[in-house]
Motif scaffolding. Structure first.
Motif, PDB file in Angstrom:
ATOM      1  N   ASP A   1      32.653  36.294  29.085  1.00 13.41           N
ATOM      2  CA  ASP A   1      31.511  36.178  29.993  1.00 13.41           C
ATOM      3  C   ASP A   1      31.878  35.374  31.231  1.00 13.41           C
ATOM      4  N   GLU A   2      32.603  34.261  31.030  1.00 24.33           N
ATOM      5  CA  GLU A   2      33.009  33.434  32.169  1.00 24.33           C
ATOM      6  C   GLU A   2      33.973  34.200  33.074  1.00 24.33           C
TER       7      GLU A   2
ATOM      8  N   SER B   1      36.747  40.163  39.857  1.00 26.76           N
ATOM      9  CA  SER B   1      36.088  41.330  40.459  1.00 26.76           C
ATOM     10  C   SER B   1      35.816  42.377  39.371  1.00 26.76           C
TER      11      SER B   1
ATOM     12  N   CYS C   1      34.066  37.379  33.578  1.00 26.86           N
ATOM     13  CA  CYS C   1      33.305  38.377  34.356  1.00 26.86           C
ATOM     14  C   CYS C   1      32.657  37.734  35.583  1.00 26.86           C
ATOM     15  N   GLY C   2      32.255  36.451  35.465  1.00 21.39           N
ATOM     16  CA  GLY C   2      31.630  35.774  36.598  1.00 21.39           C
ATOM     17  C   GLY C   2      32.611  35.415  37.686  1.00 21.39           C
ATOM     18  N   ARG C   3      33.917  35.307  37.321  1.00 19.00           N
ATOM     19  CA  ARG C   3      34.923  34.895  38.295  1.00 19.00           C
ATOM     20  C   ARG C   3      35.727  36.064  38.870  1.00 19.00           C
TER      21      ARG C   3
ATOM     22  N   VAL D   1      37.987  43.210  35.868  1.00 22.43           N
ATOM     23  CA  VAL D   1      37.396  43.133  34.531  1.00 22.43           C
ATOM     24  C   VAL D   1      37.600  44.436  33.769  1.00 22.43           C
TER      25      VAL D   1
ATOM     26  N   ASP E   1      29.352  43.224  26.191  1.00 23.76           N
ATOM     27  CA  ASP E   1      29.779  41.820  26.224  1.00 23.76           C
ATOM     28  C   ASP E   1      31.057  41.615  25.414  1.00 23.76           C
TER      29      ASP E   1
END
Length: 616
Positions: free
Chosen positions: A426-427, A433, A429-431, A437, A465
């Protein structure tokens, strides 16, 4: 062997056993996607292979019985081509039909010029049947012939025949077989009554030779006594020489003896020139003599002339078109006027090019169909692979066979469920592109899919997820599925650690949970159908994953009980309050014992089992 014979087999196999059976027979015979063309020549061995393959696939007859079945198929199939009229009018009765089989082959030779037909001779007969001699350049087809003989009798003459193979000898790569045919031989009585013929004056030899310009008169020693005028112009002076010095017997396939000639007077003979004759050419020719490029082939009937003590071969050159005439050194005026020789040559010349063009078109079309079938097979495989990636193979095959999707729903008493989650996804995916991912998770899933296939497990689904779900023992009920998923989980942990976060560079860690129990499973949805698993076992396995730790495999107590003494290293974790499940005893699956340690453990187990305490 012409494609017509194979088309008859294909037609009736598809009719009697279905298209799928025919395709399986072709595949087993090593000729998958073969498309047969009527006028194309195929290997003789193919029919024998088809009979063996049909026996293997359908399993209701032996290969010899299938050859007999193929013979009946050919008779029925020929009726659709209009040959039934020829067969029905071949004789007044079945006896006449048997005597004239060779002549029937000659009738269709113009449509199939490369025909290698067998020869038949009625050696003896009585009121209860006859003895039939069969000669062929092919081997292994006696059952096929027997099927044809019996079916022709029933279909065209309403006669029941019992065909028995008395002898089958292969000599000089030719089949020499003897059949006994038992039937009501009604035509036999008519033969015994000799016809009353009026007395006529003896025909002079010169008159006879003028009546039959293509004829050869020879005596019992096969010495040529006279030759017809047109034939003499073609081959020169060959009188007082041996017939075999100039001609060889091409048909029928029997020894060229005086006795056979007398018994085959109702059968068409073919004599082929041994050598090419050199003849004077017309004045416009640049050379005085020329050796013709095609050997002379004579076709006709052998008739015994008792008064002359000779046999007359009443014949005509076998010519199909004007080109053949030129090659043989013949002219239109040389041919007989009382038969169809001239008309056949002229019509053959007119139609040959059209027929050849149509045959070429048919062959080209069959090749195109073969290519299309091969391409269709490739796309079918691709479609199957796509389908098998969406649902288990066994379920997909059931649907392809027409089974209702609702019938795939069933319960399973013991199934192993495993959930795998990638910690920190999850982390990431936030950082990272979206492209990074997708590329990263795709590489991981490709490796994991490989592992699942090797351990013969079923990949249920992957969630957004980064949760990877695998099941064992469903939909195929196989023993040992828990052990396989345990080994798979250990490999997942190892494989995951080899991947690195594309931004931070840290190693990927898998968090895995396992549980075994009963479930319900089946296809869900009409659009984009998916094979789903339902039940408390699925929820418990999911809880094992979510309550686990990074880089570890968290298993339930039922899993531990099943895996103990199976060579796995299992450590007690303790009591754990699991949401919706209450207090649970859980364990860590840490690896596999080495072979020596496992061996010693099994010995100790056996010793405890069989060693008794001494009595006090």
């Amino acid at each position: 062997m012409y494609g017509l014979l194979f088309e008859s087999i294909q037609h009736f196999i598809q009719l009697d056993y279905g298209e799928e059976a025919w395709q399986q027979i072709l595949e087993h015979a090593g000729i998958k996607n073969m498309v047969f063309t009527t006028h194309k020549i195929y290997r003789d061995q193919i029919m024998l292979d088809l009979a063996a393959s049909a026996s293997h696939v359908v399993q209701d007859k032996t290969s010899e019985e299938y050859l007999g079945y193929f013979g009946t198929c050919f008779v029925d199939f020929c009726a659709s081509y209009g040959y039934d009229k020829i067969l029905r009018t071949a004789g007044r009765n079945y006896r006449d039909f048997l005597i004239g089989i060779d002549n029937l082959h000659e009738t269709i030779r113009f449509s199939y010029p490369k025909l290698k037909s067998p020869s038949f001779i009625v050696e003896s007969e009585d009121a209860n049947g006859c003895t039939l001699i069969y000669r062929s350049v092919r081997q292994g087809y006696t059952s096929y012939v027997a099927g044809q003989l019996s079916h022709c009798a029933k279909k065209f003459y309403n006669v029941d025949v019992k065909v028995t193979l008395k002898e089958n000898v292969v000599k000089n790569n030719r089949t020499n077989a003897t059949f006994r045919l038992e039937f009501d031989n009604k035509g036999y009585d008519h033969v015994k009554k000799a016809a009353i013929c009026p007395e006529y004056r003896t025909v002079l030899g010169a008159t006879f030779l003028k009546l039959f310009p293509f004829c050869i008169l020879f005596d019992e020693k096969f010495v040529i006594q006279h030759v017809g005028e047109s034939l003499a112009n073609l081959i020169g002076n060959v009188t007082k020489t041996k017939l075999e010095d100039h001609f060889s017997l091409r048909r029928p396939l029997f020894d060229f003896t005086w006795e056979n000639i007398l018994s085959l007077q109702k059968v068409i003979f073919e004599l082929e020139a041994v050598n090419k004759f050199e003849l004077p050419q017309n004045k416009s020719s640049s050379s005085k003599k020329s050796s013709h490029s095609k050997k002379l082939l004579l076709k006709g009937q052998m008739k015994l002339l008792k008064e002359w003590k000779m046999v007359a071969f009443l014949c005509t050159p076998l010519i199909t078109n004007l080109e053949d005439m030129q090659k043989m050194g013949l002219y239109i005026n040389d041919l007989n006027m009382f038969d169809n020789s001239r008309e056949m040559v002229l019509k053959g010349w007119h139609n040959a090019s059209q027929l050849e063009h149509r045959v070429d078109q048919q062959v080209a079309a069959s090749k195109k169909i073969e290519e299309n079938l091969k391409q269709q097979e490739q796309w079918r495989r691709k479609g199957d692979l796509l389908l098998y990636s969406m649902m288990p193979i066994t379920i997909a095959k059931r649907l392809k066979n027409g089974e209702d999707p609702i019938n795939t729903c069933e319960t399973f008493d013991c199934v192993t469920i495993m959930f795998c989650y990638f910690v920190g996804f999850d982390e990431m995916c936030g950082r990272a592109s979206p492209l990074q991912v997708v590329e990263f998770i795709n590489n991981v899933f490709i490796v994991f899919d490989d592992v699942v296939d090797r351990h013969k497990a079923f990949k249920v689904e992957t969630l957004g997820d980064a949760i990877y779900m695998v099941a064992g023992g469903v939909p195929d009920r196989q023993p040992g599925h828990t052990e396989r998923l345990a080994n798979l989980s250990l490999e997942f942990v190892e494989k995951a650690s080899a991947f690195k976060d594309p931004l931070s560079g840290t190693n990927l860690q898998a968090r895995i949970g396992m549980h075994i129990g009963s479930i319900a499973a089946g296809l869900v949805g009409r659009k984009t159908s998916q094979y789903c698993l339902f039940g408390d076992t699925v929820n418990t396995a999911s809880r094992m994953q979510s309550y686990g730790e990074a880089g570890k495999i968290h298993i339930s107590e039922p899993c531990k009980e099943y895996l103990q003494d199976k060579g796995f290293i299992i450590k007690y974790r303790g009591y754990l309050e699991v949401k919706g499940k209450g207090l649970q005893t859980t364990y860590w699956l840490e690896g596999r014992e080495d072979e020596e340690e496992l061996h010693n453990k099994l010995i100790q187990t056996d010793l405890r089992k069989y060693t008794r305490k001494p009595p006090r």
